[in-house]
Scaffold this motif. Structure first.
Motif, PDB file in Angstrom:
ATOM      1  N   LYS A  55      27.927  46.381  32.157  1.00  0.00           N
ATOM      2  CA  LYS A  55      28.027  45.256  31.217  1.00  0.00           C
ATOM      3  C   LYS A  55      27.497  43.967  31.836  1.00  0.00           C
ATOM      4  CE  LYS A  55      32.866  44.315  32.524  1.00  0.00           C
ATOM      5  NZ  LYS A  55      34.265  44.230  32.061  1.00  0.00           N
ATOM      6  N   GLU A  56      27.636  43.808  33.159  1.00  0.00           N
ATOM      7  CA  GLU A  56      27.135  42.605  33.833  1.00  0.00           C
ATOM      8  C   GLU A  56      25.618  42.499  33.709  1.00  0.00           C
ATOM      9  OE1 GLU A  56      31.105  43.453  35.688  1.00  0.00           O
ATOM     10  OE2 GLU A  56      29.339  44.658  35.198  1.00  0.00           O
ATOM     11  N   GLU A  57      24.945  43.624  33.926  1.00  0.00           N
ATOM     12  CA  GLU A  57      23.485  43.626  33.818  1.00  0.00           C
ATOM     13  C   GLU A  57      23.053  43.291  32.395  1.00  0.00           C
ATOM     14  OE1 GLU A  57      19.605  46.422  34.840  1.00  0.00           O
ATOM     15  OE2 GLU A  57      21.574  47.364  34.599  1.00  0.00           O
ATOM     16  N   ALA A  58      23.755  43.841  31.417  1.00  0.00           N
ATOM     17  CA  ALA A  58      23.415  43.580  30.014  1.00  0.00           C
ATOM     18  C   ALA A  58      23.627  42.111  29.663  1.00  0.00           C
ATOM     19  CB  ALA A  58      24.259  44.473  29.101  1.00  0.00           C
ATOM     20  N   ALA A  59      24.742  41.545  30.077  1.00  0.00           N
ATOM     21  CA  ALA A  59      25.032  40.137  29.768  1.00  0.00           C
ATOM     22  C   ALA A  59      23.992  39.216  30.394  1.00  0.00           C
ATOM     23  CB  ALA A  59      26.432  39.764  30.254  1.00  0.00           C
ATOM     24  N   ALA A  60      23.625  39.492  31.637  1.00  0.00           N
ATOM     25  CA  ALA A  60      22.642  38.655  32.325  1.00  0.00           C
ATOM     26  C   ALA A  60      21.267  38.777  31.681  1.00  0.00           C
ATOM     27  CB  ALA A  60      22.571  39.029  33.802  1.00  0.00           C
TER      28      ALA A  60
ATOM     29  N   VAL B 231      25.609  31.219  34.883  1.00  0.00           N
ATOM     30  CA  VAL B 231      25.882  30.743  36.241  1.00  0.00           C
ATOM     31  C   VAL B 231      27.308  30.209  36.317  1.00  0.00           C
ATOM     32  CG1 VAL B 231      25.295  28.986  37.946  1.00  0.00           C
ATOM     33  CG2 VAL B 231      23.488  30.308  36.863  1.00  0.00           C
ATOM     34  N   SER B 232      27.717  29.490  35.275  1.00  0.00           N
ATOM     35  CA  SER B 232      29.084  28.980  35.223  1.00  0.00           C
ATOM     36  C   SER B 232      30.093  30.137  35.208  1.00  0.00           C
ATOM     37  CB  SER B 232      29.260  28.104  33.978  1.00  0.00           C
ATOM     38  OG  SER B 232      30.576  27.622  33.890  1.00  0.00           O
ATOM     39  N   LEU B 233      29.804  31.167  34.419  1.00  0.00           N
ATOM     40  CA  LEU B 233      30.673  32.346  34.376  1.00  0.00           C
ATOM     41  C   LEU B 233      30.728  33.066  35.722  1.00  0.00           C
ATOM     42  CD1 LEU B 233      30.011  34.255  31.015  1.00  0.00           C
ATOM     43  CD2 LEU B 233      32.229  33.502  31.878  1.00  0.00           C
ATOM     44  N   SER B 234      29.593  33.090  36.411  1.00  0.00           N
ATOM     45  CA  SER B 234      29.524  33.830  37.677  1.00  0.00           C
ATOM     46  C   SER B 234      30.408  33.220  38.761  1.00  0.00           C
ATOM     47  CB  SER B 234      28.076  33.915  38.168  1.00  0.00           C
ATOM     48  OG  SER B 234      27.627  32.667  38.641  1.00  0.00           O
ATOM     49  N   LYS B 235      30.775  31.946  38.615  1.00  0.00           N
ATOM     50  CA  LYS B 235      31.672  31.320  39.586  1.00  0.00           C
ATOM     51  C   LYS B 235      33.069  31.920  39.483  1.00  0.00           C
ATOM     52  CE  LYS B 235      29.005  27.050  39.659  1.00  0.00           C
ATOM     53  NZ  LYS B 235      28.935  25.614  39.305  1.00  0.00           N
ATOM     54  N   GLN B 236      33.398  32.381  38.278  1.00  0.00           N
ATOM     55  CA  GLN B 236      34.687  33.045  38.071  1.00  0.00           C
ATOM     56  C   GLN B 236      34.567  34.560  38.245  1.00  0.00           C
ATOM     57  OE1 GLN B 236      36.464  32.079  34.297  1.00  0.00           O
ATOM     58  NE2 GLN B 236      38.299  33.319  34.658  1.00  0.00           N
ATOM     59  N   TYR B 237      33.376  35.079  37.907  1.00  0.00           N
ATOM     60  CA  TYR B 237      33.133  36.531  37.991  1.00  0.00           C
ATOM     61  C   TYR B 237      31.892  36.761  38.861  1.00  0.00           C
ATOM     62  CZ  TYR B 237      36.086  36.195  33.837  1.00  0.00           C
ATOM     63  OH  TYR B 237      37.098  35.898  32.951  1.00  0.00           O
ATOM     64  N   PRO B 238      32.072  36.818  40.185  1.00  0.00           N
ATOM     65  CA  PRO B 238      30.929  36.946  41.110  1.00  0.00           C
ATOM     66  C   PRO B 238      30.071  38.189  40.884  1.00  0.00           C
ATOM     67  CG  PRO B 238      32.936  36.345  42.287  1.00  0.00           C
ATOM     68  CD  PRO B 238      33.354  36.687  40.899  1.00  0.00           C
ATOM     69  N   SER B 239      30.604  39.201  40.212  1.00  0.00           N
ATOM     70  CA  SER B 239      29.824  40.423  39.963  1.00  0.00           C
ATOM     71  C   SER B 239      28.599  40.148  39.092  1.00  0.00           C
ATOM     72  CB  SER B 239      30.702  41.491  39.294  1.00  0.00           C
ATOM     73  OG  SER B 239      31.229  41.004  38.058  1.00  0.00           O
TER      74      SER B 239
ATOM     75  N   GLY C 276      35.403  36.484  28.555  1.00  0.00           N
ATOM     76  CA  GLY C 276      35.288  36.592  30.002  1.00  0.00           C
ATOM     77  C   GLY C 276      34.887  38.003  30.368  1.00  0.00           C
ATOM     78  N   MET C 277      34.366  38.206  31.568  1.00  0.00           N
ATOM     79  CA  MET C 277      33.864  39.519  31.951  1.00  0.00           C
ATOM     80  C   MET C 277      34.955  40.577  32.049  1.00  0.00           C
ATOM     81  SD  MET C 277      30.634  39.188  31.976  1.00  0.00           S
ATOM     82  CE  MET C 277      30.346  40.888  32.447  1.00  0.00           C
ATOM     83  N   ASP C 278      36.198  40.150  32.299  1.00  0.00           N
ATOM     84  CA  ASP C 278      37.296  41.120  32.402  1.00  0.00           C
ATOM     85  C   ASP C 278      37.886  41.466  31.042  1.00  0.00           C
ATOM     86  OD1 ASP C 278      37.024  41.151  35.124  1.00  0.00           O
ATOM     87  OD2 ASP C 278      38.602  39.654  35.490  1.00  0.00           O
ATOM     88  N   GLY C 279      37.421  40.793  29.991  1.00  0.00           N
ATOM     89  CA  GLY C 279      38.044  40.953  28.675  1.00  0.00           C
ATOM     90  C   GLY C 279      37.369  41.960  27.760  1.00  0.00           C
TER      91      GLY C 279
END
Length: 204
Positions: free
Chosen positions: A57-62, A111-119, A30-33
């Motif tokens: 990290k969000e930009e890199a993951a996307a 997209v599924s992850l972004s529902k939990q992590y809007p960033s 998860g993004m917080d992990g």
């Protein structure tokens, strides 16, 4: 191969490795992990190198879902095109080459992850926008001034906008490689793409 080309290839490979590491960690924890330090350790680079490519990290993951490896294949295909080919046909083939099963699957996971992590959301949209701009610029270049100003923007915007409902699950479409047994009610991605381009060619 000149030094500039080699440098570009190395830079691209580094960006891809960092993006893949961030994407894998996002799915695992998860993004917080995880933090940027975890990304660079997994990819084998420094924090400074990470900062040369991504802001967070969000930009890199996307980026892992929209990095397009087949640029040379596209360039080769473009050089062989007939000048009379219609823009929707150009865009149809570009979509087929850009949105592979791997890209679509990763995008849907993000997209599924972004529902939990809007960033994550703005970086996913930014990545899709880059694909759209790339396609629009190719269309514009190959149109040779035959179409009204704004036509290629409208066409590329309509097509890439139609991809979003597939990614967020609003439309019941099977991803490439998925079996119809998993979801008998769904239509295939190729069928959806063909239908969408039929509307563009023939009107709604």
């Amino acid at each position: 191969m000149n030094k500039q080309s080699l440098r570009h290839i190395k830079r691209e490979a580094t960006a891809n490795a960092l993006a893949d590491a961030a994407f894998a960690l996002a799915l695992e924890r998860g993004m917080d992990g995880f933090v940027v330090e975890d990304v660079v350790q997994r990819a084998g680079y420094s924090r400074r190198t990470f900062a040369n490519h991504y802001s967070c990290k969000e930009e890199a993951a996307a980026a892992a879902a929209v990095i397009f490896i087949g640029a040379e294949e596209v360039e080769d295909w473009i050089t062989k095109l007939n000048e009379d080919i219609a823009p929707p046909d150009v865009l149809y083939h570009l979509m087929k080459m850009q949105l592979t099963a791997e890209h679509i699957y990763k995008l849907r996971q993000l997209v599924s992850l972004s529902k939990q992590y809007p960033s994550l959301e703005p970086y996913i949209l930014s990545g899709l926008h880059r694909l759209q701009i790339s396609a629009q610029e190719t269309l514009s270049e190959l149109s040779y001034g035959r179409y009204p100003e704004g036509y290629t923007h409208l066409l590329a915007g309509a097509v890439y906008g139609a991809v979003l409902p597939i990614l967020d699950g609003s439309l019941n479409v099977l991803l490439p490689g998925q079996s119809a047994d998993e979801n008998p009610e769904a239509i295939t991605f190729d069928h959806y793409l063909d239908t969408m381009f039929s509307f563009l060619r023939n009107g709604f």
